[in-house]
Design an enzyme around this catalytic site. Structure first.
Site, PDB file in Angstrom:
ATOM      1  N   HIS A 120     -12.693   2.170  -0.681  1.00 30.18           N
ATOM      2  CA  HIS A 120     -12.798   1.252   0.173  1.00 30.18           C
ATOM      3  C   HIS A 120     -13.285  -0.154  -0.519  1.00 30.18           C
ATOM      4  CE1 HIS A 120     -13.261   4.488   3.945  1.00 30.18           C
ATOM      5  NE2 HIS A 120     -11.529   4.065   3.699  1.00 30.18           N
TER       6      HIS A 120
ATOM      7  N   ARG B   3     -13.090  15.215   6.999  1.00 32.18           N
ATOM      8  CA  ARG B   3     -13.572  14.957   5.571  1.00 32.18           C
ATOM      9  C   ARG B   3     -15.577  15.398   6.028  1.00 32.18           C
ATOM     10  NH1 ARG B   3     -11.599   9.939   2.567  1.00 32.18           N
ATOM     11  NH2 ARG B   3      -9.728  10.039   3.933  1.00 32.18           N
TER      12      ARG B   3
ATOM     13  N   ASP C 202      -9.491  12.015  16.186  1.00 30.36           N
ATOM     14  CA  ASP C 202      -9.522  10.784  16.024  1.00 30.36           C
ATOM     15  C   ASP C 202     -11.120  10.472  17.125  1.00 30.36           C
ATOM     16  OD1 ASP C 202      -8.824   8.490  17.980  1.00 30.36           O
ATOM     17  OD2 ASP C 202      -6.862   8.978  17.076  1.00 30.36           O
TER      18      ASP C 202
ATOM     19  N   GLY D 253     -10.996   7.271   6.949  1.00 27.79           N
ATOM     20  CA  GLY D 253     -12.152   7.982   5.977  1.00 27.79           C
ATOM     21  C   GLY D 253     -13.026   6.961   6.400  1.00 27.79           C
TER      22      GLY D 253
ATOM     23  N   LYS E 281       3.569   0.546   2.876  1.00 37.10           N
ATOM     24  CA  LYS E 281       3.027  -0.516   3.848  1.00 37.10           C
ATOM     25  C   LYS E 281       3.234  -1.729   3.440  1.00 37.10           C
ATOM     26  CE  LYS E 281      -0.453   2.105   6.017  1.00 37.10           C
ATOM     27  NZ  LYS E 281      -1.592   2.104   6.410  1.00 37.10           N
TER      28      LYS E 281
ATOM     29  N   ARG F 202     -11.233   8.768  19.442  1.00 37.26           N
ATOM     30  CA  ARG F 202     -11.458   7.950  20.587  1.00 37.26           C
ATOM     31  C   ARG F 202     -10.753   9.236  21.664  1.00 37.26           C
ATOM     32  NH1 ARG F 202      -6.658   4.157  19.569  1.00 37.26           N
ATOM     33  NH2 ARG F 202      -6.387   5.653  17.686  1.00 37.26           N
TER      34      ARG F 202
ATOM     35  N   ILE G   9     -13.096   3.318  14.018  1.00 42.00           N
ATOM     36  CA  ILE G   9     -14.452   2.923  14.327  1.00 42.00           C
ATOM     37  C   ILE G   9     -14.794   2.118  14.766  1.00 42.00           C
ATOM     38  CG2 ILE G   9     -16.363   4.585  15.069  1.00 42.00           C
ATOM     39  CD1 ILE G   9     -14.717   6.708  13.357  1.00 42.00           C
TER      40      ILE G   9
ATOM     41  N   HIS H 247     -18.037   1.015   6.373  1.00 45.31           N
ATOM     42  CA  HIS H 247     -16.408   0.951   6.967  1.00 45.31           C
ATOM     43  C   HIS H 247     -16.574   2.465   8.081  1.00 45.31           C
ATOM     44  CE1 HIS H 247     -12.078   1.135   6.033  1.00 45.31           C
ATOM     45  NE2 HIS H 247     -11.843   1.874   5.989  1.00 45.31           N
ATOM     46  N   LEU H 248     -15.755   2.666   8.910  1.00 44.18           N
ATOM     47  CA  LEU H 248     -15.760   3.552  10.152  1.00 44.18           C
ATOM     48  C   LEU H 248     -14.460   3.753  10.363  1.00 44.18           C
ATOM     49  CD1 LEU H 248     -19.618   3.343  11.868  1.00 44.18           C
ATOM     50  CD2 LEU H 248     -19.036   4.733   9.818  1.00 44.18           C
TER      51      LEU H 248
ATOM     52  N   ARG I  65      -2.286  -1.755  -3.618  1.00 39.17           N
ATOM     53  CA  ARG I  65      -3.254  -1.612  -3.311  1.00 39.17           C
ATOM     54  C   ARG I  65      -3.317  -0.040  -4.861  1.00 39.17           C
ATOM     55  NH1 ARG I  65      -5.149   2.917   0.352  1.00 39.17           N
ATOM     56  NH2 ARG I  65      -7.325   3.032   0.263  1.00 39.17           N
TER      57      ARG I  65
ATOM     58  N   ASN J 250       0.639  -1.395   0.298  1.00 37.37           N
ATOM     59  CA  ASN J 250       0.162   0.030   0.267  1.00 37.37           C
ATOM     60  C   ASN J 250       0.981   1.467   0.084  1.00 37.37           C
ATOM     61  OD1 ASN J 250      -2.086   2.369   0.106  1.00 37.37           O
ATOM     62  ND2 ASN J 250      -2.775   1.209   2.112  1.00 37.37           N
TER      63      ASN J 250
ATOM     64  N   ASN K 187     -13.455  -1.046  16.878  1.00 42.46           N
ATOM     65  CA  ASN K 187     -13.302  -1.289  18.479  1.00 42.46           C
ATOM     66  C   ASN K 187     -14.642  -0.335  19.382  1.00 42.46           C
ATOM     67  OD1 ASN K 187     -10.579  -2.012  18.553  1.00 42.46           O
ATOM     68  ND2 ASN K 187     -10.606  -0.695  16.786  1.00 42.46           N
TER      69      ASN K 187
ATOM     70  N   GLU L  16      -7.898  -5.742   4.130  1.00 42.66           N
ATOM     71  CA  GLU L  16      -7.595  -5.488   2.896  1.00 42.66           C
ATOM     72  C   GLU L  16      -6.689  -6.243   2.472  1.00 42.66           C
ATOM     73  OE1 GLU L  16      -8.791  -0.960   2.743  1.00 42.66           O
ATOM     74  OE2 GLU L  16      -8.158  -1.541   4.683  1.00 42.66           O
TER      75      GLU L  16
HETATM   76  P1  AMP Z   1      -8.663   3.625  10.709  1.00 42.76           P
HETATM   77  O1  AMP Z   1      -9.325   4.636   9.820  1.00 42.76           O
HETATM   78  O2  AMP Z   1      -9.384   2.328  10.355  1.00 42.76           O
HETATM   79  O3  AMP Z   1      -6.950   3.720  11.296  1.00 42.76           O
HETATM   80  O4  AMP Z   1      -9.434   4.484  12.622  1.00 42.76           O
HETATM   81  C1  AMP Z   1      -8.915   5.024  12.635  1.00 42.76           C
HETATM   82  C2  AMP Z   1     -10.292   5.796  13.717  1.00 42.76           C
HETATM   83  O5  AMP Z   1     -10.697   4.812  14.286  1.00 42.76           O
HETATM   84  C3  AMP Z   1      -9.949   7.424  15.042  1.00 42.76           C
HETATM   85  O6  AMP Z   1     -11.159   7.562  14.679  1.00 42.76           O
HETATM   86  C4  AMP Z   1      -9.499   6.709  15.829  1.00 42.76           C
HETATM   87  O7  AMP Z   1      -9.775   7.147  16.611  1.00 42.76           O
HETATM   88  C5  AMP Z   1     -10.927   5.132  15.601  1.00 42.76           C
HETATM   89  N1  AMP Z   1     -10.605   4.688  16.750  1.00 42.76           N
HETATM   90  C6  AMP Z   1     -10.071   3.542  17.163  1.00 42.76           C
HETATM   91  N2  AMP Z   1     -10.225   2.673  18.682  1.00 42.76           N
HETATM   92  C7  AMP Z   1     -11.002   3.407  19.088  1.00 42.76           C
HETATM   93  C8  AMP Z   1     -11.742   2.543  19.955  1.00 42.76           C
HETATM   94  N3  AMP Z   1     -11.432   1.696  21.109  1.00 42.76           N
HETATM   95  N4  AMP Z   1     -13.015   3.857  20.291  1.00 42.76           N
HETATM   96  C9  AMP Z   1     -13.514   5.140  19.592  1.00 42.76           C
HETATM   97  N5  AMP Z   1     -13.139   4.788  18.135  1.00 42.76           N
HETATM   98  C10 AMP Z   1     -11.236   4.822  18.096  1.00 42.76           C
END
Ligand code: AMP
Length: 395
Positions: free
Chosen positions: A179, A240, A283, A211, A15, A285, A331, A207-208, A90, A8, A334, A382
């Site tokens: 995605h 975004r 983020d 992006g 990556k 979290r 998101i 897919h959350l 990718r 990637n 998790n 992926e």
């Molecule tokens: P990704 O682009 O798939 O790596 O996802 C990144 C997003 O996942 C970021 O907004 C992170 O804050 C969110 N994320 C990862 N772990 C958690 C969690 N335990 N609770 C809420 N969001 C999370």
């Protein structure tokens, strides 16, 4: 046993994940960051929690590929380059041209470069990555896997915008989505987990991640998706905006004295979404944590949940039903609270989350027994989907 590598490549990063195939075991994975920017960081994790990391100047992707392969040998992860028999790249934008993954040759590399107007930073770097591998390992199976391919099954009514038809005919101005590899992987996995042929299922995949995109998968085919001409459209994301009224672009440029439209698009891509709304972070979290005391962060989370719910509602209408809803990516995989908030607003459709089952970050059915719609949590993969495509297309 042969090994395949999934690549990637970003504008300044590369990556990778190395698999034993066909077992699909991950042998090593890693990342080269800051390519061409000085003090590049090169890391590999392998074996039982073993880690290699070095900081050195890596001027371009070709050198990154060389260093990566040499280091795999130096760390005894492979005994020689010959052990790697396939590489999968990718690619973000495949336009209308690539309806499936493709074996890489000079023509395909050129076509990927020609499609760079749809994804300027990504496609160029990906073409460089392909050339680098072709140069160093000319005889292995090389496959390009496009983020857009899975969505090429969308009907015209889904991918055309209501703008003059000639813009589509002349410039290919239309929805492409993104995605796709993730939506493809999790929808197939969902069918396996449900023990039903995918041809018989209506699935909405969410897919959350940083992006985010939602896809309606009817009978295994993408029939609509929330991202658009570019990954800027759809639901609220980390930075975004997702969907907005296009007139806002002109209004805000006027108010902000912006004369270059690219500057405005940059704001919508990089300074909007959760970051722009909350003023705290992109983020989830951080935004969820801040939402306890900060009103803007609270409303940012509410908007995120609202936009996802609205797309799910739309896609129930698009498919005239839904059997399963899948959550994936950072998101989706998790955050049990975000999943619960989304599903708790969809009970009218027959969704019902089981709080105990939902208390997971692993592959699981998280809806309650007997619920009309099955809700699943499926960590996306992926890379394995890319490795599978290498096997599928291997001559
Ligand atoms: P990704 O682009 O798939 O790596 O996802 C990144 C997003 O996942 C970021 O907004 C992170 O804050 C969110 N994320 C990862 N772990 C958690 C969690 N335990 N609770 C809420 N969001 C999370």
């Amino acid at each position: 046993m042969s090994k395949s590598i999934a690549i990637n490549a970003g504008s300044s990063s590369l990556k990778f994940q190395l698999f034993n195939m066909p077992q699909e075991d991950v042998v090593a994975k890693g990342l080269v960051e800051r390519i061409g920017l000085g003090d590049s960081i090169f890391s590999i994790s392998y074996g039982d929690d073993q880690k290699f990391e070095v900081v050195e100047d890596i001027p371009n992707h070709e050198v990154a590929v060389e260093k990566l392969l040499e280091q795999l040998v130096a760390l005894n992860i492979i005994s020689s380059f010959d052990e790697i028999t396939g590489v999968g790249h990718r690619v973000v934008a495949g336009g209308e041209l690539f309806k499936d993954s493709a074996l890489v040759d000079d023509t395909v590399i050129q076509q990927v470069e020609d499609l760079a107007e749809f994804a300027p930073l990504h496609n160029k770097a990906e073409a460089v990555g392909m050339r680098a591998f072709k140069h160093i390992l000319p005889d292995i199976t090389s496959v390009a896997v496009f983020d857009t391919s899975f969505h090429t099954t969308m009907p015209k009514k889904a991918y055309l915008y209501s703008i003059p038809m000639e813009y589509y005919k002349k410039f290919k101005a239309r929805k492409y989505g993104a995605h796709g590899t993730s939506h493809r992987y999790v929808s197939r996995r969902a069918a396996e987990m449900l023990g039903k042929p995918i041809e018989e299922l209506k699935i909405i995949t969410c897919h959350l991640g940083n992006g985010a995109s939602i896809t309606a998968v009817d009978g295994g085919k993408s029939v609509d998706t929330s991202m658009g001409f570019t990954p800027l459209a759809g639901v609220t994301m980390g930075t975004r905006s997702g969907d907005i009224d296009a007139s806002l672009v002109a209004f805000l440029m006027n108010k902000l004295n912006i004369t270059d439209v690219n500057e405005m698009v940059e704001i919508l891509n990089k300074k909007s979404g959760l970051l722009g709304l909350s003023g705290v972070s992109s983020d989830m979290r951080d935004v969820e944590a801040a939402s306890e005391t900060n009103e803007d962060a609270k409303v940012a989370v509410e908007i995120f949940v609202d936009r996802v719910q609205k797309y799910i509602g739309q896609y129930v209408a698009v498919m005239n039903g839904v059997d399963a809803i899948v959550f994936t990516a950072g998101i989706g995989e998790n955050s049990k609270t975000i999943r619960a908030r989304i599903i708790n607003g969809l009970t009218w459709f027959g969704c019902d989350i089981d709080p105990e089952r939902n208390d997971t970050r692993s592959e699981a059915i998280i809806s309650s027994e007997g619920a009309k719609v099955t809700v699943l949590n499926i960590p996306t993969n992926e890379e394995v989907e890319i490795a599978r495509d290498i096997e599928r297309l291997r001559k």
